[in-house]
Write a protein that holds these residues in place. Structure first.
Motif, PDB file in Angstrom:
ATOM      1  N   PRO A  67      46.360  26.810 -39.483  1.00  0.00           N
ATOM      2  CA  PRO A  67      46.854  25.828 -40.452  1.00  0.00           C
ATOM      3  C   PRO A  67      45.751  24.921 -40.976  1.00  0.00           C
ATOM      4  CG  PRO A  67      47.327  25.086 -38.241  1.00  0.00           C
ATOM      5  CD  PRO A  67      46.704  26.444 -38.103  1.00  0.00           C
ATOM      6  N   MET A  68      46.005  24.312 -42.119  1.00  0.00           N
ATOM      7  CA  MET A  68      45.016  23.443 -42.758  1.00  0.00           C
ATOM      8  C   MET A  68      44.681  22.208 -41.928  1.00  0.00           C
ATOM      9  SD  MET A  68      43.754  24.481 -45.675  1.00  0.00           S
ATOM     10  CE  MET A  68      43.347  23.029 -46.634  1.00  0.00           C
ATOM     11  N   VAL A  69      45.536  21.845 -40.973  1.00  0.00           N
ATOM     12  CA  VAL A  69      45.214  20.688 -40.126  1.00  0.00           C
ATOM     13  C   VAL A  69      43.936  20.922 -39.324  1.00  0.00           C
ATOM     14  CG1 VAL A  69      47.586  19.826 -39.934  1.00  0.00           C
ATOM     15  CG2 VAL A  69      46.743  21.491 -38.268  1.00  0.00           C
ATOM     16  N   GLU A  70      43.516  22.192 -39.183  1.00  0.00           N
ATOM     17  CA  GLU A  70      42.316  22.512 -38.425  1.00  0.00           C
ATOM     18  C   GLU A  70      41.076  22.687 -39.307  1.00  0.00           C
ATOM     19  OE1 GLU A  70      41.984  22.505 -35.084  1.00  0.00           O
ATOM     20  OE2 GLU A  70      44.042  21.764 -35.069  1.00  0.00           O
ATOM     21  N   LYS A  71      41.240  22.609 -40.628  1.00  0.00           N
ATOM     22  CA  LYS A  71      40.101  22.815 -41.524  1.00  0.00           C
ATOM     23  C   LYS A  71      39.059  21.713 -41.301  1.00  0.00           C
ATOM     24  CE  LYS A  71      38.893  23.928 -46.307  1.00  0.00           C
ATOM     25  NZ  LYS A  71      38.269  25.204 -45.927  1.00  0.00           N
ATOM     26  N   GLY A  72      37.821  22.099 -41.118  1.00  0.00           N
ATOM     27  CA  GLY A  72      36.753  21.162 -40.791  1.00  0.00           C
ATOM     28  C   GLY A  72      36.582  20.993 -39.295  1.00  0.00           C
ATOM     29  N   HIS A  73      37.695  20.954 -38.584  1.00  0.00           N
ATOM     30  CA  HIS A  73      37.652  20.822 -37.131  1.00  0.00           C
ATOM     31  C   HIS A  73      37.058  22.064 -36.484  1.00  0.00           C
ATOM     32  CE1 HIS A  73      39.812  20.449 -33.050  1.00  0.00           C
ATOM     33  NE2 HIS A  73      38.841  19.569 -33.062  1.00  0.00           N
ATOM     34  N   VAL A  74      37.325  23.236 -37.081  1.00  0.00           N
ATOM     35  CA  VAL A  74      36.824  24.493 -36.534  1.00  0.00           C
ATOM     36  C   VAL A  74      35.295  24.493 -36.506  1.00  0.00           C
ATOM     37  CG1 VAL A  74      36.756  26.989 -36.867  1.00  0.00           C
ATOM     38  CG2 VAL A  74      38.886  25.743 -37.257  1.00  0.00           C
ATOM     39  N   GLU A  75      34.685  24.121 -37.632  1.00  0.00           N
ATOM     40  CA  GLU A  75      33.221  24.086 -37.707  1.00  0.00           C
ATOM     41  C   GLU A  75      32.631  22.996 -36.817  1.00  0.00           C
ATOM     42  OE1 GLU A  75      34.348  23.984 -42.064  1.00  0.00           O
ATOM     43  OE2 GLU A  75      35.575  24.350 -40.288  1.00  0.00           O
ATOM     44  N   PHE A  76      33.366  21.904 -36.653  1.00  0.00           N
ATOM     45  CA  PHE A  76      32.915  20.819 -35.794  1.00  0.00           C
ATOM     46  C   PHE A  76      32.826  21.266 -34.335  1.00  0.00           C
ATOM     47  CE2 PHE A  76      34.402  17.100 -33.160  1.00  0.00           C
ATOM     48  CZ  PHE A  76      33.204  16.412 -33.174  1.00  0.00           C
ATOM     49  N   ARG A  77      33.756  22.117 -33.940  1.00  0.00           N
ATOM     50  CA  ARG A  77      33.844  22.526 -32.545  1.00  0.00           C
ATOM     51  C   ARG A  77      33.015  23.764 -32.217  1.00  0.00           C
ATOM     52  NH1 ARG A  77      36.344  19.298 -28.557  1.00  0.00           N
ATOM     53  NH2 ARG A  77      37.857  17.964 -29.590  1.00  0.00           N
ATOM     54  N   SER A  78      32.856  24.657 -33.161  1.00  0.00           N
ATOM     55  CA  SER A  78      32.273  25.957 -32.837  1.00  0.00           C
ATOM     56  C   SER A  78      31.398  26.478 -33.970  1.00  0.00           C
ATOM     57  CB  SER A  78      33.396  26.964 -32.551  1.00  0.00           C
ATOM     58  OG  SER A  78      32.884  28.267 -32.374  1.00  0.00           O
ATOM     59  N   ARG A  79      30.416  27.315 -33.580  1.00  0.00           N
ATOM     60  CA  ARG A  79      29.534  27.927 -34.573  1.00  0.00           C
ATOM     61  C   ARG A  79      29.564  29.453 -34.489  1.00  0.00           C
ATOM     62  NH1 ARG A  79      27.262  23.223 -32.913  1.00  0.00           N
ATOM     63  NH2 ARG A  79      26.404  24.170 -31.025  1.00  0.00           N
ATOM     64  N   VAL A  80      30.615  30.015 -33.913  1.00  0.00           N
ATOM     65  CA  VAL A  80      30.649  31.469 -33.750  1.00  0.00           C
ATOM     66  C   VAL A  80      31.532  32.179 -34.776  1.00  0.00           C
ATOM     67  CG1 VAL A  80      30.267  31.156 -31.270  1.00  0.00           C
ATOM     68  CG2 VAL A  80      32.574  31.616 -32.110  1.00  0.00           C
TER      69      VAL A  80
END
Length: 402
Positions: A67-80
């Protein structure tokens, strides 16, 4: 070190790909938050909104769907992640499983995927309230074969790497420090949650200062939480109490616990703390310590897990406290508070070097209190190593202040 390097995730993904190839699986569809974190370093709050990761065994694809609530958060947490795909929200105008199907079929066409392994064939759990199309049925209509997958990643997680062990060792150090702070604040008349919040704030501030500006918890919100979980006086006779309705009093038996987040990994340190001199406390405390010693004396590489629990049961019968047992000896630790192996008489496996488990046999007396210490134990090639170190004798854990 307060978190794993990216190279560790790369190794895990490569190991997983080799295992998938061996199982005849072309890609793995994952919804388990702990397993996603183990492979990517990304952790999220699970809700009714479906979220999944697709890991290809035929290419370097690590595809996020959520979901869009995770957009940006994904890159903040992980680089894989090599690709991210989002829907706006659930239920939405386009069902999430339709978007997931389209994403998976697109990856399948470009990478030659045919067999999709799934940890949840439905595509999403109904536990949080999701109700929608069955993803495996949608994929089959697209000509893809679906296989349910269980245990592959859990099997990778059960033996800790040297880096994981160091993170848990560091967590154990801070769990002990949190207990030092907690012990200094226990006082009759205060509620357990008051003392817990005071001690957790001080312990977390100190941990953040020493760990450095970049440190943050990765699977929790508070760096170093320590508390009683309602295990106050007679309510400590409930092994998993949540709250107590009254403040701490003289002659209470208290149960404390801490397991700070270091790189998303956790130790477990629990102690039975005595306020004043409650009746029968010394005999019951000493019986608990004998159960603990029975468990620790058996643990080691090559030992059947069930034998650890059996040793405690034998000692409990010898001491006449069998009726006051409420649970098995312990469980595995790492990303989750409870994970395999489970130190239970019915668990058919053996302890191996690199496993990390809790040792926490307890006895619980209705109307009086519960007596349980928990320590984090590493199984080594030659025996065991305690990763949590804090005083455990009665006189060291007695609080005597008005």
């Amino acid at each position: 070190m307060w978190r794993l390097p990216d190279s560790e995730y790369a190794k895990r993904l490569e190991t997983l790909r080799q295992k998938l190839v061996g199982e005849g699986i072309d890609a793995l569809y994952l919804t388990s938050a702990p397993n996603i974190f183990y492979l990517t370093g990304y952790f999220m709050i699970q809700t009714e909104r479906p979220l999944a990761v697709l890991i290809s065994a035929k290419s370097s694809d690590v595809v996020f769907m959520g979901p869009m609530v995770e957009k940006g958060h994904v890159e903040f947490r992980s680089r894989v992640f090599t690709e991210e795909n989002y829907y706006f929200d659930y239920p939405g105008d386009v069902e999430p499983m339709i978007m997931f199907r389209d994403t998976i079929t697109s990856v399948a066409k470009r990478s030659g995927l045919r067999v999709i392994g799934m940890d949840n064939p439905a595509g999403a759990s109904s536990f949080w309230g999701y109700s929608g199309s069955d993803l495996s049925a949608l994929l089959k209509k697209e000509g893809l074969e679906v296989k349910q997958v269980k245990g592959i990643i859990e099997g990778m997680r059960i033996i800790k790497s040297s880096l994981e062990i160091e993170l848990i060792r560091e967590s154990g150090k801070w769990a002990a420090r949190a207990h030092e702070i907690l012990m200094s604040k226990i006082r009759p008349g205060a509620y357990d949650w008051e003392i817990s919040l005071e001690a957790s704030l001080e312990a977390s501030r100190e941990m953040k200062r020493e760990m450095g500006a970049e440190y943050m918890p990765l699977t929790d919100s508070i760096p170093n939480f320590i508390g009683f979980r309602g295990q106050v006086g007679e309510y400590s006779a409930y092994p998993h109490a949540l709250a107590a309705p009254r403040p701490i009093r003289e002659n209470d038996v208290l149960g404390s616990g801490a397991g700070p987040d270091v790189g998303g990994y956790h130790s477990e340190l629990e102690r039975t703390i005595i306020v004043g001199n409650p009746p029968e406390a010394e005999n019951r405390f000493n019986a608990m310590m004998k159960l603990r010693e029975a468990a620790l004396s058996v643990m080691g590489p090559g030992v059947k897990v069930k034998e650890v629990d059996a040793a405690v049961r034998r000692k409990a019968k010898e001491l006449g406290v069998m009726d006051y047992l409420r649970h098995h000896v312990g469980h595995g630790l790492g990303i989750e508070g409870h994970e395999p192996p489970f130190l239970d008489i019915g668990y058919d496996a053996e302890l191996k070097p690199g496993m990390i488990v809790s040792c926490e046999p307890g006895i619980y007396y209705p109307g009086n209190g519960g007596y349980r210490h928990s320590d984090t134990v590493l199984i080594t090639a030659n025996g065991i190593e305690m990763l949590t170190k804090f005083p455990d004798e009665l006189d060291e854990l007695r609080v005597a202040r008005k």
